[in-house]
Design a protein around this motif. Structure first.
Motif, PDB file in Angstrom:
ATOM      1  N   ARG A  30       0.831  -1.205   0.000  1.00  0.00           N
ATOM      2  CA  ARG A  30       0.000   0.000   0.000  1.00  0.00           C
ATOM      3  C   ARG A  30       0.868   1.259   0.000  1.00  0.00           C
ATOM      4  O   ARG A  30       0.572   2.227  -0.704  1.00  0.00           O
ATOM      5  CB  ARG A  30      -0.901  -0.029   1.258  1.00  0.00           C
ATOM      6  CG  ARG A  30      -1.853   1.158   1.357  1.00  0.00           C
ATOM      7  CD  ARG A  30      -2.938   1.075   0.291  1.00  0.00           C
ATOM      8  NE  ARG A  30      -3.771   2.252   0.322  1.00  0.00           N
ATOM      9  CZ  ARG A  30      -3.475   3.386  -0.296  1.00  0.00           C
ATOM     10  NH1 ARG A  30      -2.353   3.497  -0.983  1.00  0.00           N
ATOM     11  NH2 ARG A  30      -4.297   4.408  -0.243  1.00  0.00           N
ATOM     12  N   TRP A  31       1.942   1.264   0.781  1.00  0.00           N
ATOM     13  CA  TRP A  31       2.837   2.424   0.851  1.00  0.00           C
ATOM     14  C   TRP A  31       3.537   2.678  -0.478  1.00  0.00           C
ATOM     15  O   TRP A  31       3.793   3.827  -0.841  1.00  0.00           O
ATOM     16  CB  TRP A  31       3.870   2.186   1.946  1.00  0.00           C
ATOM     17  CG  TRP A  31       4.946   3.217   1.999  1.00  0.00           C
ATOM     18  CD1 TRP A  31       4.915   4.408   2.668  1.00  0.00           C
ATOM     19  CD2 TRP A  31       6.222   3.163   1.358  1.00  0.00           C
ATOM     20  NE1 TRP A  31       6.087   5.090   2.478  1.00  0.00           N
ATOM     21  CE2 TRP A  31       6.907   4.346   1.673  1.00  0.00           C
ATOM     22  CE3 TRP A  31       6.855   2.221   0.543  1.00  0.00           C
ATOM     23  CZ2 TRP A  31       8.190   4.614   1.217  1.00  0.00           C
ATOM     24  CZ3 TRP A  31       8.135   2.481   0.079  1.00  0.00           C
ATOM     25  CH2 TRP A  31       8.790   3.670   0.422  1.00  0.00           C
TER      26      TRP A  31
ATOM     27  N   ALA B 291      -6.091   5.726  -3.755  1.00  0.00           N
ATOM     28  CA  ALA B 291      -6.902   6.131  -2.605  1.00  0.00           C
ATOM     29  C   ALA B 291      -7.201   4.936  -1.713  1.00  0.00           C
ATOM     30  O   ALA B 291      -7.171   3.778  -2.148  1.00  0.00           O
ATOM     31  CB  ALA B 291      -8.201   6.777  -3.081  1.00  0.00           C
ATOM     32  N   ARG B 292      -7.495   5.205  -0.469  1.00  0.00           N
ATOM     33  CA  ARG B 292      -7.816   4.161   0.493  1.00  0.00           C
ATOM     34  C   ARG B 292      -9.144   3.506   0.148  1.00  0.00           C
ATOM     35  O   ARG B 292     -10.099   4.179  -0.270  1.00  0.00           O
ATOM     36  CB  ARG B 292      -7.872   4.762   1.892  1.00  0.00           C
ATOM     37  CG  ARG B 292      -8.265   3.778   2.995  1.00  0.00           C
ATOM     38  CD  ARG B 292      -8.382   4.487   4.326  1.00  0.00           C
ATOM     39  NE  ARG B 292      -8.873   3.606   5.361  1.00  0.00           N
ATOM     40  CZ  ARG B 292      -8.114   2.817   6.119  1.00  0.00           C
ATOM     41  NH1 ARG B 292      -6.808   2.843   5.937  1.00  0.00           N
ATOM     42  NH2 ARG B 292      -8.628   2.042   7.049  1.00  0.00           N
ATOM     43  N   ILE B 293      -9.227   2.207   0.337  1.00  0.00           N
ATOM     44  CA  ILE B 293     -10.457   1.470   0.047  1.00  0.00           C
ATOM     45  C   ILE B 293     -11.437   1.661   1.197  1.00  0.00           C
ATOM     46  O   ILE B 293     -11.127   1.371   2.354  1.00  0.00           O
ATOM     47  CB  ILE B 293     -10.150  -0.017  -0.170  1.00  0.00           C
ATOM     48  CG1 ILE B 293      -9.323  -0.207  -1.442  1.00  0.00           C
ATOM     49  CG2 ILE B 293     -11.434  -0.826  -0.235  1.00  0.00           C
ATOM     50  CD1 ILE B 293      -8.946  -1.636  -1.712  1.00  0.00           C
ATOM     51  N   GLU B 294     -12.612   2.161   0.873  1.00  0.00           N
ATOM     52  CA  GLU B 294     -13.651   2.373   1.871  1.00  0.00           C
ATOM     53  C   GLU B 294     -14.748   1.324   1.782  1.00  0.00           C
ATOM     54  O   GLU B 294     -15.395   1.009   2.767  1.00  0.00           O
ATOM     55  CB  GLU B 294     -14.261   3.775   1.702  1.00  0.00           C
ATOM     56  CG  GLU B 294     -13.268   4.917   1.826  1.00  0.00           C
ATOM     57  CD  GLU B 294     -12.685   5.038   3.216  1.00  0.00           C
ATOM     58  OE1 GLU B 294     -13.265   4.463   4.153  1.00  0.00           O
ATOM     59  OE2 GLU B 294     -11.632   5.699   3.364  1.00  0.00           O
TER      60      GLU B 294
ATOM     61  N   THR C  64      -9.333  -2.995   3.685  1.00  0.00           N
ATOM     62  CA  THR C  64      -9.054  -1.566   3.795  1.00  0.00           C
ATOM     63  C   THR C  64      -7.557  -1.284   3.824  1.00  0.00           C
ATOM     64  O   THR C  64      -7.141  -0.151   3.600  1.00  0.00           O
ATOM     65  CB  THR C  64      -9.696  -1.006   5.073  1.00  0.00           C
ATOM     66  OG1 THR C  64      -9.242  -1.774   6.202  1.00  0.00           O
ATOM     67  CG2 THR C  64     -11.209  -1.083   4.987  1.00  0.00           C
ATOM     68  N   GLN C  65      -6.744  -2.303   4.101  1.00  0.00           N
ATOM     69  CA  GLN C  65      -5.299  -2.126   4.073  1.00  0.00           C
ATOM     70  C   GLN C  65      -4.687  -2.417   2.709  1.00  0.00           C
ATOM     71  O   GLN C  65      -3.504  -2.168   2.482  1.00  0.00           O
ATOM     72  CB  GLN C  65      -4.620  -3.037   5.107  1.00  0.00           C
ATOM     73  CG  GLN C  65      -4.835  -2.619   6.546  1.00  0.00           C
ATOM     74  CD  GLN C  65      -6.181  -3.043   7.076  1.00  0.00           C
ATOM     75  OE1 GLN C  65      -6.690  -4.101   6.711  1.00  0.00           O
ATOM     76  NE2 GLN C  65      -6.776  -2.227   7.925  1.00  0.00           N
ATOM     77  N   SER C  66      -5.477  -2.981   1.791  1.00  0.00           N
ATOM     78  CA  SER C  66      -4.957  -3.348   0.479  1.00  0.00           C
ATOM     79  C   SER C  66      -4.897  -2.146  -0.448  1.00  0.00           C
ATOM     80  O   SER C  66      -5.588  -1.132  -0.236  1.00  0.00           O
ATOM     81  CB  SER C  66      -5.827  -4.437  -0.158  1.00  0.00           C
ATOM     82  OG  SER C  66      -5.907  -5.572   0.680  1.00  0.00           O
ATOM     83  N   ALA C  67      -4.083  -2.272  -1.474  1.00  0.00           N
ATOM     84  CA  ALA C  67      -4.024  -1.223  -2.491  1.00  0.00           C
ATOM     85  C   ALA C  67      -5.210  -1.309  -3.442  1.00  0.00           C
ATOM     86  O   ALA C  67      -5.610  -0.303  -4.036  1.00  0.00           O
ATOM     87  CB  ALA C  67      -2.715  -1.335  -3.279  1.00  0.00           C
TER      88      ALA C  67
ATOM     89  N   SER D  69      -9.903   1.782  -5.474  1.00  0.00           N
ATOM     90  CA  SER D  69     -10.975   1.956  -4.492  1.00  0.00           C
ATOM     91  C   SER D  69     -12.266   2.487  -5.108  1.00  0.00           C
ATOM     92  O   SER D  69     -13.344   2.291  -4.548  1.00  0.00           O
ATOM     93  CB  SER D  69     -10.511   2.908  -3.391  1.00  0.00           C
ATOM     94  OG  SER D  69     -10.172   4.172  -3.943  1.00  0.00           O
TER      95      SER D  69
END
Length: 611
Positions: free
Chosen positions: A42-43, A49-52, A82-85, A116
């Motif tokens: 993810r980094w 964008a973050r997955i919601e 939510t931690q995945s890319a 996302s």
């Protein structure tokens, strides 16, 4: 007799740790970094964008595949967290009638990535944390089958070194909390013993279970003796739902979101990936597999649905004892079943293992330098070991840092096929810096020869060319013959199952874990018992440390024998509290982890505050 036996075990401990110690250090460091594999992935793609909403990503993946590959033989979708890319997609094109099968198709021709927002994303081509994960058992640049044999042999050496170290160390518990600073060789020995003993359960577990992940490659005789037909073996180990032949009658695919939620309810955990066979056909089938993060065993169950009506058709039977045992061992090695506290515990224990190997390598040179006739001019073999120590112990972490720096420094380039390979090449360059600096700082051909030996050894593990896209090459000649006479869909599934036995059976990264609870019942009860277990572990190891020879003079109020008895009583109570919080299986794991954490806290606190 006992003295001779212990001395022989000491010699075996020394050489089993030294001969492959540099490779073991690289495996330990890379494997430790892999516990943050998802976070590094993810980094490494900050533009995403973050997955919601997981449902939104899955729905977008289905929409894209319906447009891109409506007549494909199968679709494969990873369910993100939510931690995945994002979600990775892969599809197998259907073979046209009369069309000859060509060479292997590039994975980029039939794969995509959904972000996302549910749209196909354009992200930088980077391997992120995936590189460290693959490196710790594939060594990245050499043929996979060779790398896994080398890593397996190194793990066997590691197991021998651990067991012989326990036998050799006569005062393993008496010196448990001892660290004498500024004492030269004695300080190195104390540091080596501390990092080995404080996380000893982890070291034994991670080494043995690492061998179990490749057990089919290392010890195939039981399989050969009990299974004359490979298909029966894989049906037992990897049960799969029967797939109907394509009916050639168009039919719309059912909505996957209700199917996804129903499957999560039936299997008792989150779903890790979805496979759709014959999409857009009346014979469509949907297979959903539980995420590895939601259970301890790596043998995650599957469930199948009718692709048109959404009706459940098949559910994987409960695994046998042997399969479940092997799955639990692989799950313990991968450490994906726990939340962030467990991940941090694995990470800290992995750092202790890395320091254990590194301090052992350095201790070998420190101990023998004093015995040299002329310590200022050591012999050639000593110089080789010394420079290999510098090259690996300092070079490998520097190379990892350079690799991550190259990821953040490079601009986003869509379709940059060589990008991930370029990052790994930069990492090679970073690994050579300490060796070159060490060679340049000395004088004479002996120092240059020692540095050259270090470069050659590092090259054996790091510098052989390989595919830049991270595809796995596998020595599978002769193993796929049994699949050749089957129809194309069945042959493809058979080949996938056959390949699994030649690689570590780590579960795919899935959704966030479901937290198991024990008899305490409910989130609140489990939380309270977790706090009790944590405090009990800290108190137990503090009392045992204060009862040791090194620190018994620091508390005059209670006799050391009472401290020791109270400490062991709290150790037992920690396990009781762990069982109450998480149940018998997770409780044993959690209590052991808390005790190792408490040992580390007591060790650092008492030794750093001692004058």
């Amino acid at each position: 007799m006992s003295k001779g036996f212990r001395q022989s075990q000491s010699t075996l401990h020394t050489w089993s740790g030294l001969l492959l110690g540099w490779l073991l250090f690289a495996i330990f460091v890379a494997g430790t970094s892999a516990y943050w594999r998802e976070a590094l992935n993810r980094w490494s793609r900050p533009e995403l964008a973050r997955i919601e909403s997981t449902d939104r990503v899955v729905r977008g993946a289905v929409d894209f595949l319906s447009r891109k590959a409506p007549d494909a033989q199968s679709w494969f979708i990873t369910v993100p967290t939510t931690q995945s890319a994002g979600a990775d997609l892969f599809w197998v094109p259907a073979a046209k009638p009369g069309e000859e099968r060509r060479g292997r198709r590039s994975r980029r021709d039939n794969s995509a990535f959904v972000g996302s927002d549910g749209q196909v994303g354009t992200a930088r081509e980077t391997r992120g944390g995936e590189f460290f994960y693959r490196f710790h058992f594939d060594l990245h640049y050499m043929p996979v089958i060779w790398a896994r044999w080398i890593v397996s042999i190194a793990a066997m050496f590691m197991l021998v070194a651990i067991l012989t170290g326990i036998v050799t160390h006569k005062k393993i518990f008496r010196d448990f909390f001892t660290l004498r600073r500024g004492k030269g060789q004695r300080s190195w020995l104390d540091g080596h013993n501390a990092t080995a003993v404080l996380a000893l359960p982890f070291h034994l577990m991670i080494t043995y279970t690492g061998l179990v992940t490749l057990i089919a490659m290392l010890m195939p005789w039981a399989i050969v003796a009990n299974y004359s037909d490979g298909a029966k073996l894989y049906a037992t180990v990897f049960p799969q739902a029967p797939v109907a032949e394509r009916a050639d009658r168009p039919a719309p695919l059912t909505d996957l979101i209700p199917v996804l939620h129903d499957a999560e309810r039936r299997v008792g955990g989150t779903i890790g990936h979805i496979t759709v066979f014959n999409p857009g056909d009346a014979a469509a089938r949907i297979t959903l597999t539980r995420a590895g993060k939601s259970m301890l065993s790596a043998r995650t169950p599957s469930i199948a649905y009718d692709g048109v009506t959404g009706r459940m058709l098949w559910q994987a039977p409960p695994p046998g004892g042997a399969v479940e045992t092997q799955g639990v061992m692989v799950g313990l090695h991968a450490g994906r079943f726990g939340d962030y506290p467990m991940r941090w515990l694995y990470f800290l224990c992995g750092i202790a293992g890395s320091l254990m190997v590194a301090s052992g390598l350095v201790l070998w040179t420190v101990k023998r330098r004093e015995r040299l006739p002329d310590p200022a001019r050591p012999h050639f073999g000593f110089r080789v070991v010394e420079r290999l120590n510098v090259g690996f112990v300092a070079g490998f972490p520097i190379a990892m840092t350079v690799y991550l720096w190259a990821n953040s420094a490079a601009a986003v380039r869509a379709g940059a096929a060589r990008r991930s390979g370029d990052q790994c090449d930069v990492r090679r360059l970073g690994g050579g810096v300490p060796l070159c600096a060490r060679a340049a700082s000395g004088a004479g051909m002996g120092r240059a020869a020692g540095a050259a030996g270090g470069v050659a050894a590092a090259a054996a593990a790091l510098q052989s060319r390989g595919p830049a896209d991270g595809t796995v090459r596998n020595g599978r000649a002769g193993r796929l013959g049994a699949c050749g006479s089957r129809p194309d869909p069945a042959r493809a599934r058979c080949r996938v199952r056959l390949r699994r036995m030649a690689r570590p059976s780590f579960p795919p990264e899935g959704a966030a874990p479901s937290r198991p609870h024990g008899p305490a019942g409910g989130e609140l009860g489990a939380g309270r018992m977790t706090v009790v277990a944590f405090l009990s572990a800290l108190g137990a190891l503090a009392l045992l440390a204060l009862a040791s020879d090194r620190h018994r003079d620091r508390w005059h109020g209670i006799d050391p024998r009472w401290r020791r008895s109270a400490g062991w009583a709290l150790v037992a109570f920690t396990f009781v509290a762990g069982f109450a919080a998480w149940g018998p299986v997770y409780g044993a794991i959690g209590a052991t982890g808390l005790l190792m954490f408490g040992a580390g806290v007591s060790f650092l606190t008492l030794n750093l505050t001692r004058r």
